[in-house]
Design a protein around this motif. Structure first.
Motif, PDB file in Angstrom:
ATOM      1  N   ALA A 126       0.832  -1.203   0.000  1.00 18.12           N
ATOM      2  CA  ALA A 126       0.000   0.000   0.000  1.00 18.12           C
ATOM      3  C   ALA A 126       0.866   1.253   0.000  1.00 18.12           C
ATOM      4  N   SER A 129       2.380   1.676  -3.510  1.00 19.01           N
ATOM      5  CA  SER A 129       1.367   2.163  -4.445  1.00 19.01           C
ATOM      6  C   SER A 129       1.117   3.657  -4.246  1.00 19.01           C
ATOM      7  N   ALA A 130       1.055   4.084  -2.986  1.00 16.52           N
ATOM      8  CA  ALA A 130       0.858   5.507  -2.706  1.00 16.52           C
ATOM      9  C   ALA A 130       2.046   6.329  -3.189  1.00 16.52           C
ATOM     10  N   LEU A 172      -5.395  -2.096  -7.669  1.00 16.77           N
ATOM     11  CA  LEU A 172      -6.180  -1.771  -6.474  1.00 16.77           C
ATOM     12  C   LEU A 172      -7.044  -2.940  -6.019  1.00 16.77           C
ATOM     13  N   VAL A 176      -6.738  -3.952  -2.185  1.00 18.26           N
ATOM     14  CA  VAL A 176      -7.898  -3.844  -1.293  1.00 18.26           C
ATOM     15  C   VAL A 176      -8.281  -5.215  -0.750  1.00 18.26           C
ATOM     16  N   ARG A 185      -8.787  -2.488   6.670  1.00 17.18           N
ATOM     17  CA  ARG A 185      -9.008  -1.539   5.586  1.00 17.18           C
ATOM     18  C   ARG A 185      -8.639  -0.117   6.037  1.00 17.18           C
ATOM     19  N   TYR A 189      -5.435   2.248   4.571  1.00 20.54           N
ATOM     20  CA  TYR A 189      -5.523   3.651   4.174  1.00 20.54           C
ATOM     21  C   TYR A 189      -4.574   4.506   5.006  1.00 20.54           C
ATOM     22  N   SER A 192      -1.099   4.255   3.730  1.00 20.39           N
ATOM     23  CA  SER A 192      -0.961   4.994   2.474  1.00 20.39           C
ATOM     24  C   SER A 192      -0.827   6.489   2.740  1.00 20.39           C
ATOM     25  N   TYR A 206      -5.545   9.756  -5.778  1.00 23.84           N
ATOM     26  CA  TYR A 206      -5.278   8.357  -5.432  1.00 23.84           C
ATOM     27  C   TYR A 206      -5.846   8.036  -4.061  1.00 23.84           C
ATOM     28  N   LEU A 210      -8.718   5.362  -3.258  1.00 20.14           N
ATOM     29  CA  LEU A 210      -8.464   4.259  -2.332  1.00 20.14           C
ATOM     30  C   LEU A 210      -9.497   4.236  -1.220  1.00 20.14           C
ATOM     31  N   ARG A 213     -12.679   2.813  -2.585  1.00 19.22           N
ATOM     32  CA  ARG A 213     -12.615   1.378  -2.829  1.00 19.22           C
ATOM     33  C   ARG A 213     -12.614   0.589  -1.521  1.00 19.22           C
TER      34      ARG A 213
END
Length: 245
Positions: A126, A129-130, A172, A176, A185, A189, A192, A206, A210, A213
């Motif tokens: 995560a 990706s961020a 994603l 997720v 979850r 976040y 991130s 983004y 996120l 999602r």
């Protein structure tokens, strides 16, 4: 094989065993040595190793270690959200130290249904990706990043993992799906948001995508924003690379 929890500690700037400095300190030295050819703002090493523009995690969150810090911040944000408190716009004076999440809550690492190591890797993914959210990292930037990772001493296996994740396209759905509970979850976040300060439209977009999602309510996201912001301080002048534009 590398230790996922140690890697997460390193990426968030925890103390490196056997040294008097942190991974962030070493990476900061690297930026100074290479200031004639600095990393672009938002590149992976600059963000994950704490040398990018903006703010960096500090204080008690670092002392806890990566997994406990992320869980503690997510738990704190959730508690404030459930209590109906307004998100703080700035760190409060005399703010209590961050504590790890209680052992009897689903925020505690021991409660991870898929196991601590697997969930830790999800958090690291995560973060990566961020870190990639503000644009493409080209071959030249990737080479610089690899050099910073070597200097940071994360280990060859961890380095290969990070660079492979850097090269992987954003997925994603898989990211997720790696969070198995509502608490995870929220932690995903939080990790991130810890990685980046949404200073560009791409980064803000983004994080918004996120959050959507992950099914997080806007008010809860606001509490994460406030809680993470309170755990960060400004990067000292001279430790951040020049912005891309």
């Amino acid at each position: 094989m590398f230790d996922p929890k140690k890697l997460l500690d390193d990426l968030l700037g925890s103390q490196v065993p056997g040294t008097t400095g942190t991974v962030r300190d070493k990476a900061g030295q690297a930026v100074q040595m290479a200031k004639d050819n600095p990393l672009a703002a938002g590149a992976l090493a600059a963000v994950l190793l704490g040398t990018g523009t903006g703010r960096q995690v500090t204080g008690t969150a670092i002392k806890l270690g990566g997994l406990a810090a992320i869980g503690g911040l997510a738990y704190k944000a959730y508690q404030n959200y459930k209590a109906g408190n307004a998100p703080e716009q700035a760190p409060a004076a005399g703010q209590p130290e961050l504590l790890p999440p209680p052992a009897d809550t689903a925020f505690h690492p021991s409660q991870a249904p898929q196991g601590e190591d697997e969930f830790t890797l999800t958090l690291v993914r995560a973060m990566i990706s961020a870190a990639k959210a503000d644009g493409h990292v080209d071959d030249a930037e990737r080479e610089k990043i690899a050099g910073k990772l070597k200097l940071a001493g994360v280990g060859s296996d961890a380095e290969k993992f990070l660079l492979a994740e850097l090269d992987s396209p954003l997925d994603l759905d898989t990211l997720v799906a790696g969070a198995k509970t509502d608490e995870q979850r929220l932690e995903l976040y939080t990790a991130s948001r810890l990685t980046i300060d949404p200073d560009t439209r791409a980064e803000r977009g983004y994080l918004d995508l996120l959050a959507g999602r992950l099914g997080l309510p806007d008010a809860l996201v606001d509490h994460v924003e406030a809680t993470v912001s309170a755990a960060k301080v400004a990067v000292p002048a001279g430790t951040a690379p020049n912005p891309r534009w």
